[in-house]
Design a protein around this motif. Sequence first.
Motif, PDB file in Angstrom:
ATOM      1  N   LEU A 143       0.834  -1.196   0.000  1.00 27.52           N
ATOM      2  CA  LEU A 143       0.000   0.000   0.000  1.00 27.52           C
ATOM      3  C   LEU A 143       0.872   1.251   0.000  1.00 27.52           C
ATOM      4  CD1 LEU A 143      -2.791  -0.992   2.519  1.00 27.52           C
ATOM      5  CD2 LEU A 143      -2.908  -0.920   0.040  1.00 27.52           C
ATOM      6  N   LEU A 166      -3.164 -11.201  -0.131  1.00 29.71           N
ATOM      7  CA  LEU A 166      -4.207 -11.810   0.693  1.00 29.71           C
ATOM      8  C   LEU A 166      -4.907 -12.939  -0.061  1.00 29.71           C
ATOM      9  CD1 LEU A 166      -5.621  -8.657   2.380  1.00 29.71           C
ATOM     10  CD2 LEU A 166      -4.579 -10.607   3.481  1.00 29.71           C
ATOM     11  N   LEU A 176     -10.102  -8.618   5.112  1.00 30.14           N
ATOM     12  CA  LEU A 176      -8.779  -8.273   5.624  1.00 30.14           C
ATOM     13  C   LEU A 176      -8.156  -7.157   4.788  1.00 30.14           C
ATOM     14  CD1 LEU A 176      -6.817  -8.936   7.813  1.00 30.14           C
ATOM     15  CD2 LEU A 176      -5.848 -10.722   6.420  1.00 30.14           C
ATOM     16  N   VAL A 177      -8.387  -7.225   3.468  1.00 28.88           N
ATOM     17  CA  VAL A 177      -7.880  -6.145   2.604  1.00 28.88           C
ATOM     18  C   VAL A 177      -8.460  -4.822   3.059  1.00 28.88           C
ATOM     19  CG1 VAL A 177      -7.828  -5.269   0.259  1.00 28.88           C
ATOM     20  CG2 VAL A 177      -7.699  -7.713   0.650  1.00 28.88           C
ATOM     21  N   ILE A 183      -9.641  -4.086   5.938  1.00 30.09           N
ATOM     22  CA  ILE A 183      -9.148  -3.711   7.265  1.00 30.09           C
ATOM     23  C   ILE A 183      -7.767  -3.069   7.158  1.00 30.09           C
ATOM     24  CG2 ILE A 183      -8.353  -4.630   9.470  1.00 30.09           C
ATOM     25  CD1 ILE A 183     -10.551  -6.709   9.272  1.00 30.09           C
ATOM     26  N   VAL A 184      -6.886  -3.742   6.412  1.00 29.96           N
ATOM     27  CA  VAL A 184      -5.539  -3.190   6.259  1.00 29.96           C
ATOM     28  C   VAL A 184      -5.604  -1.817   5.611  1.00 29.96           C
ATOM     29  CG1 VAL A 184      -3.300  -3.521   5.232  1.00 29.96           C
ATOM     30  CG2 VAL A 184      -4.547  -5.485   6.091  1.00 29.96           C
ATOM     31  N   ALA A 185      -6.448  -1.718   4.589  1.00 32.18           N
ATOM     32  CA  ALA A 185      -6.558  -0.444   3.887  1.00 32.18           C
ATOM     33  C   ALA A 185      -7.082   0.640   4.827  1.00 32.18           C
ATOM     34  CB  ALA A 185      -7.478  -0.586   2.684  1.00 32.18           C
ATOM     35  N   TRP A 227      -6.741   0.749   8.014  1.00 34.37           N
ATOM     36  CA  TRP A 227      -5.663   1.090   8.945  1.00 34.37           C
ATOM     37  C   TRP A 227      -4.676   2.027   8.280  1.00 34.37           C
ATOM     38  CZ3 TRP A 227      -0.408  -0.037  10.378  1.00 34.37           C
ATOM     39  CH2 TRP A 227      -0.155   0.180  11.733  1.00 34.37           C
TER      40      TRP A 227
END
Lengths: 495, 116, 492
Positions: free
Chosen positions: A411, A423, C185-186, C188-190, C192
């Motif tokens: 990211l 993922l 999860l993607v 969530i990570v994004a 964050w």
Amino acid sequence: MGLVQLHLPAFQVIVPMLAAPLVMLMARSPRAAWATATLTSWLTLAISLLLLIRVRAEGVVAYHMGGWLPPVGIEYRVDSVNILVLLVICFISAVVMPFARLSVASEVREDKHGYFYAAFLLANCGLLGIAITGDAFNIFVFFEIAALASYSLIATGRERQAVMASYQYLMMGTIGTTFLLIGIGFLYIMTGTLNLLDLAERLPAVNDTRTVRAALAFIVVGISLKLALFPLHLWLPNAYAYAPSMVTVFLSATATKVAIYVLMRFIFGVFGHELSFNVLEMNLLLMPLAMLGILIPSIVAIFHTNIKRMLAYSSVAQVGYIILGISFASTLGLMASLLHLFNHAITKAALFMALGCIAYRLGGVSLIHMTGAGQRMPWTMTAFVIAGLSLIGVPLTAGFVTKWHLILAALDGGLWPIAVFVLGTSVLALLYIWRVVEVAFFRAPLRRIRVREAPLSLLLPTWFLTLSCLYFGIETSLPVGLAERAAEALMGDYR
Amino acid sequence: MEWFGLYNYWIVVVLMMVGFYIVIAQGNLIKKIVGLNIFQTSVFIFFISLAKLEGGTAPIHVEGVSDYSNPLPHVLILTAIVVGVALTAVGLALVVRIHELYGTIEEDEIHAQDEA
Amino acid sequence: MSPFPFMEATVAIPLTLVIPALGAVLIALNGRHPNLRDGLMVAIAALLFATVLQILPAVLSGGRPAITLIELLPGLSMAFEVEPLGMIFALVASSLWIITSLYAIGYMRGANESKQTRFHACFAVALFSVMGIAFAENMFTLFIFYEVLTLSTYPLVAHKGNREAQQGARTYLVLLLGTSIGFQLVAIVATWWLAGSLSFTEGGIMEGHVSHALGGLLLLLYIYGIGKAALMPFHRWLPAAMVAPTPVSALLHAVAVVKAGVFTVLKVSTYIFGQDYLRELWSADLLMYIAAFSLLSASLVALQKDNLKARLAYSTVSQLSYITLGAMLAHELAAIGGSMHIVMHAFGKITLFFCAGAIYVASKKTNISEMDGIGRRMPFTMGAYLLGALAVIGVPPMGGLWSKWHLVLGAADSGQLLMVLVIMLSTLLNIAYLLRPAVRAFLMPPKEGESRGIREAPLLCVVPLCITALGCMALFLAADPLRAMLGGIFGN
């Protein structure tokens, strides 16, 4: 400073090297050979821990072999990057040795044990040497020492395919190290030094020459062969699948990792990320290869019924993740790679150890052998599941910590699709691990043979690593701290 | 003239390709090892030839001589040769074992036996 | 005030996790003594409920008791904080666990199921994770427990061990884990990465950090990542999970698991996105239409199913979409309606599943077409079925009325007349597919010589289902306190 303290870097390599012939002399008594080798592996671990303390205090520990100053002499140089690698190697070998006694006894002919442990120590010595040395040519020599020892270790496997696998590894491995040698030769022509530090200093002046670029190409390809970067991974599945369990545990956790370290060292430390990524845009090569290397072997793994081979393919895929992190060419990406180097080492070692327990009790590691194993060997299989979850990257396991950093790195580099890709491919790992779980826990055992839980001396090391997977998934400060410092050191100037 | 002047590199490249080709194309395990040896040797020659200075002599301090060949590559290659010998030995030992186990040293026959 | 609380809420929160976790171990260890094991199970369930009750007073008085367990990475911690929505969810799940554990004893023994110890132990682990989900302070903690819930229910779905069960369990696992890892999860990570936090915060954490275009994408990832909410087209796992023994279908696949899904949807829409932000997103409308479609089409599929459990499963898919719809409307009344529906539907649907199980235990019948006249033999069971069905449909004097009432009001108030129509239409469909089995059971004559030997299921099966059926009626009176509790968080 005491004499021992002063010469720690030398001891790190010399201790296993000198212990090897000693162990070989004990060929008559397998038990003595094993005991000596075990003590040696613990001693090397102690040395590496002492080194860690010194590195923390001094930053960089430089040691000149025989008192000769570089560039004439060989320099051993421990900094925040390779201390991580040294720790991984020593930690794994210290844990794998207690496991080895029964596992090796059941898989290797008794009169060979002395040679076996000697070869193991030599492999250990070689790998440690690669990691610790600050001299390009020395890296090549240690590569060959480690490789020669591992060829013979693999060839001791029970099935005859083991010998053939070893032969193939020898061919590919030698080509790889020879490529590395060519690259080193080019660098030497251009700079007149073999010391990595000096190389890093002198290279910028000659960066624009074709020779330097060719050197980079040769070195990257050569090391990629050693670290089994897709599509140069063909030697790995057979080697891992047919080697004795203990060898697979050790090699899967250390051998490819050390090669990855060397790749990082050359790309970032010697050539510098400026040349490697901004000028030559190696990320354009590494990134797609890493992604293919994650995707294809993961899919292949799903269809293998030999679980050892399945995990071997999974190792290729995991190397892909590490290379992916490198290809981001950022501190965060490198940090993720270094973390995965550590986390994958303990995870995969735990998995292969659990397989070793299964091989010991059930005589094979095919899916069929594992039918109903969850009832017969609950502790072993539970360890397998936990380590498997770590491989998938489930939160609270070590694997998650790396996936998390890898995604953050993606990211950070603005590479959204790659974050999703990382993922998404975790799901593939889930698929191949879950196949085993399903067969082991949700099917009744086929035969009525009485199979007991694996003996304690196999189980304890397995669980030790399994619990490490959990511990480092919850208490992350040690590996994250080490990796962060290492990544910063690599991204900054080597000087 | 420059092309010919670097003839040592041409030899290296030719030898290297010859060796590499044998490793890839030959099915006989012994011949593969021979190929590997040629491949490695080419690299040794490369190192040694690049150390040679035209008109240079051995690096021993003698009156009236100012050009010396670089001794370091020689030393390095001495090590590499030792490594190469060890590799060949291990490789040949493996082939002996393979011959014992399979009764042949032809790659395709071995694969055929494994698949059967 | 009643004798509560005996202990501080901050002590009670970790206990709600420790009790079921320890319970699972105790159950597993006492596998050789079925009576002791089953007694323990009920005791644990009761203890858990009592512990959850300890937290209630603090929450009612507007408090937000919170604790932090561990900090994994800087800013990324396992932490718990109780707010009304989670409180309600925890209360529903823990109270119904007591009843379900009684029922499960009757069912598992009545149907002579194997591996009861593993079954009950996994059940306790599932409740452990439900508590974690309900009290999670941030999205990361919730995600962990969400995954534990999936993994712990997998053995329950695969319980029978035959091919069908394994196939069903596989679908279950792949869809739930796949969506949660691949999408959630993607997201969530994004989140964050973009918002710098994962904490559930009133008003959301996205505003000012994430552009609306990106936020819309994240919303899609979240909602589809929450596979447990069974929004089409990721609903297949729910019918597949019906191979599990009925207590599982009842508590987990009508209450705990699916409600964990929609609960997460509500949490995300309220505390991560925030209603004001949500209203601006392009994908909120899209998801609303998908939910509406899912709602109607699942009803239509349910109509076609002859297998009672399959019909109930599709009915659940449809009912879950009500809640998702309520969340996506981003209107306080609709959100209140959606939250209420978690409670109302839980009681209604668990009753229906209990009945399906009781019928199976008593007669081994699973298909509606075989149930003609069964109501005369099993009056209590089928009576309870009728009440449960009415509750799900939303007929007064059942609690189900209020949730749909608020949903419709919310839809109308936000000008989504189409959604009002959809809810009305689906209520009609509810009547058609839910009442039909009851009608056949009571009004059709039994087939010749078939239902002779059929009697009511064991007492341990019948009593629980009567209790939950009565609960449906009692909830009719609970609308006001619920609304008072929820009103605060949705900004009344």
